[in-house]
Design a protein around this motif. Sequence first.
Motif, PDB file in Angstrom:
ATOM      1  N   THR A 177       0.828  -1.163  -0.069  1.00  0.00           N
ATOM      2  CA  THR A 177      -0.058   0.001   0.133  1.00  0.00           C
ATOM      3  C   THR A 177       0.953   1.197   0.127  1.00  0.00           C
ATOM      4  OG1 THR A 177      -1.934  -1.319   1.308  1.00  0.00           O
ATOM      5  CG2 THR A 177      -1.737   1.268   1.135  1.00  0.00           C
ATOM      6  N   ARG A 178       0.678   2.105  -1.049  1.00  0.00           N
ATOM      7  CA  ARG A 178       1.545   3.398  -1.104  1.00  0.00           C
ATOM      8  C   ARG A 178       0.882   4.287  -0.178  1.00  0.00           C
ATOM      9  NH1 ARG A 178       4.813   4.852  -6.317  1.00  0.00           N
ATOM     10  NH2 ARG A 178       5.516   3.182  -5.674  1.00  0.00           N
ATOM     11  N   VAL A 179       1.538   4.640   0.984  1.00  0.00           N
ATOM     12  CA  VAL A 179       0.979   5.820   1.871  1.00  0.00           C
ATOM     13  C   VAL A 179       1.737   7.303   1.789  1.00  0.00           C
ATOM     14  CG1 VAL A 179       0.170   3.962   3.389  1.00  0.00           C
ATOM     15  CG2 VAL A 179       2.494   4.865   3.795  1.00  0.00           C
ATOM     16  N   ALA A 180       1.223   8.153   2.199  1.00  0.00           N
ATOM     17  CA  ALA A 180       1.755   9.492   2.353  1.00  0.00           C
ATOM     18  C   ALA A 180       1.551   9.774   3.983  1.00  0.00           C
ATOM     19  CB  ALA A 180       1.344  10.389   1.587  1.00  0.00           C
ATOM     20  N   ALA A 181       2.573  10.091   4.829  1.00  0.00           N
ATOM     21  CA  ALA A 181       2.385  10.501   6.320  1.00  0.00           C
ATOM     22  C   ALA A 181       3.014  11.722   6.164  1.00  0.00           C
ATOM     23  CB  ALA A 181       2.943   9.496   7.058  1.00  0.00           C
ATOM     24  N   VAL A 182       1.997  12.802   6.797  1.00  0.00           N
ATOM     25  CA  VAL A 182       2.559  14.273   7.070  1.00  0.00           C
ATOM     26  C   VAL A 182       2.558  14.283   8.707  1.00  0.00           C
ATOM     27  CG1 VAL A 182       2.352  16.783   6.611  1.00  0.00           C
ATOM     28  CG2 VAL A 182       1.671  14.903   4.829  1.00  0.00           C
ATOM     29  N   ASP A 183       3.691  14.811   9.029  1.00  0.00           N
ATOM     30  CA  ASP A 183       3.850  15.168  10.414  1.00  0.00           C
ATOM     31  C   ASP A 183       3.941  16.814  10.673  1.00  0.00           C
ATOM     32  OD1 ASP A 183       4.329  15.218  13.517  1.00  0.00           O
ATOM     33  OD2 ASP A 183       6.547  14.999  13.131  1.00  0.00           O
ATOM     34  N   CYS A 184       2.825  17.477  11.200  1.00  0.00           N
ATOM     35  CA  CYS A 184       2.921  18.915  11.399  1.00  0.00           C
ATOM     36  C   CYS A 184       3.378  19.107  12.818  1.00  0.00           C
ATOM     37  CB  CYS A 184       2.046  19.459  10.765  1.00  0.00           C
ATOM     38  SG  CYS A 184       1.889  21.286  10.779  1.00  0.00           S
ATOM     39  N   GLY A 185       4.689  19.601  13.218  1.00  0.00           N
ATOM     40  CA  GLY A 185       5.049  19.930  14.481  1.00  0.00           C
ATOM     41  C   GLY A 185       4.996  21.426  14.896  1.00  0.00           C
ATOM     42  N   THR A 186       5.870  21.630  16.038  1.00  0.00           N
ATOM     43  CA  THR A 186       5.725  23.117  16.441  1.00  0.00           C
ATOM     44  C   THR A 186       6.873  23.695  15.628  1.00  0.00           C
ATOM     45  OG1 THR A 186       5.236  22.471  18.743  1.00  0.00           O
ATOM     46  CG2 THR A 186       6.212  24.665  18.399  1.00  0.00           C
ATOM     47  N   ASN A 187       7.803  23.023  15.252  1.00  0.00           N
ATOM     48  CA  ASN A 187       8.900  23.645  14.406  1.00  0.00           C
ATOM     49  C   ASN A 187       9.064  23.265  13.102  1.00  0.00           C
ATOM     50  OD1 ASN A 187      11.468  25.520  14.718  1.00  0.00           O
ATOM     51  ND2 ASN A 187      12.586  23.429  14.253  1.00  0.00           N
ATOM     52  N   SER A 188       8.767  22.301  12.706  1.00  0.00           N
ATOM     53  CA  SER A 188       9.149  21.491  11.325  1.00  0.00           C
ATOM     54  C   SER A 188       7.645  20.869  10.799  1.00  0.00           C
ATOM     55  CB  SER A 188      10.153  20.711  11.306  1.00  0.00           C
ATOM     56  OG  SER A 188       9.870  19.485  12.145  1.00  0.00           O
ATOM     57  N   ILE A 189       7.623  20.755   9.594  1.00  0.00           N
ATOM     58  CA  ILE A 189       6.506  19.911   8.824  1.00  0.00           C
ATOM     59  C   ILE A 189       7.368  18.788   7.851  1.00  0.00           C
ATOM     60  CG2 ILE A 189       6.095  21.398   7.016  1.00  0.00           C
ATOM     61  CD1 ILE A 189       3.247  20.519   6.922  1.00  0.00           C
ATOM     62  N   ARG A 190       7.061  17.503   7.958  1.00  0.00           N
ATOM     63  CA  ARG A 190       7.660  16.546   7.293  1.00  0.00           C
ATOM     64  C   ARG A 190       6.713  15.683   6.630  1.00  0.00           C
ATOM     65  NH1 ARG A 190      10.727  13.072  10.924  1.00  0.00           N
ATOM     66  NH2 ARG A 190       8.782  13.190  12.309  1.00  0.00           N
TER      67      ARG A 190
END
Length: 313
Positions: free
Chosen positions: A2-15
Motif C-alpha cells: 500500500t502506497r502511503v503518505a504521512a505528514v507530521d506537522c509539529g511546532t518547528n517543522s513539517i515533514r
Amino acid sequence: MTRVAAVDCGTNSIRLLVADADPATGELKELDRRMTIVRLGQGVDRTGRFAPEALERTFAACREYAEVIRALNAERVRFVATSASRDVSNREEFVRGVVDILGVEPEVITGDQEAEFSFTGATKELTGRDDLAKPYLVVDIGGGSTEFVVGDDHVRAARSVDVGCVRMTERHLVVDGEVTDPPTPEQIAAIRADVEAALDLAEESVPLTEARTLVGLAGSVTTVAAIALGLDAYDSEAIHHCRVSLERVREITAMLLESTHEQRAAFSVMHPGRVDVIAAGALVLQCVMERSGAREVVVSEHDILDGIGWSIA
C-alpha cells in the motif's frame, strides 16, 4: 503493498514520508522523505494563536508536499498535527488551509497518540537485535513538547510534557524579540528548572530509570549526533542508529550554550531553522539522559512519520 503518505506537522517543522508499506514483511520502502522548518509554533506559548506568517510558511510547505504526493500516486494520506496545534484558539484557520491544499483534515492527536506513533516508528526495526536490550525508552524531543514512551514490543507507558526546543527558547532565551547570544547562566538555569519539573511529571506515568536502551528522536537529537560524529554534511545513514555517550552530549550542549548565532550556524550539519533553538534542545536531551541514567543515546532517523505510515497501512 500500500502506497502511503504521512505528514507530521509539529511546532518547528513539517515533514513528509511517502512509502510502500508491506504488512507481510513489516517493512516501509521509503520513496520520499523531506522536512521543512516552518516554525508553526512561533509565539504560540505567549499568544495562544498561530501567527499569520507562520500559517503561510506552513501552507507553502503543504503545497509543495501536495505535488509530491500526487506525483507518486499515494493511495492513502494521513496528516497529523502535534503540540502547537493542541494549544491554539485559531485552529480552524489552520484546518481549513490544510484541507484546501491536501484534501485531508489534519488530526490533532493527543500526546499519548503521538508517543505511540513515535515508539512504533523508532522500534519496529529494532526487533531481533541482541545488542539493544529491552525495555526501550523512546524520547521524541519536538519543538513544543517531548514524548516519553517505555515499552518492549508494545507501549507500556507514555507521557507527553510541554518542553521542547522552540518552547524553551521562546520562554527563556528571547528578550525584546531577540534570542540572547549566548544565553546567561540564569537563563540556562531557568530552562533546566522547567525541564526538571517536566521530567517529574513524566515520571508519574513513565518509569524512566527502568529502561535499558534510550532511543532519541527528532531534529535536536539528530543534530547533536551529527556534531558528535564530526560530519561535514548531514548524513542520515551515518546518523541512523549511531550511539552518542552522555559525556559527549554534555560537551556539545555546553559548547552550543556558550556559542553565538554565527558560531552555531557555521556547523555544516546545522539546518538554518535550528540555529536559534538547538542549544535548548540539546539541554533537554542532556537532562533526560541524566534523569534516566542512560550512559548513551541510540539515535534514530525513523520516528513518528514511520509510525503514522504504519497506522495508515
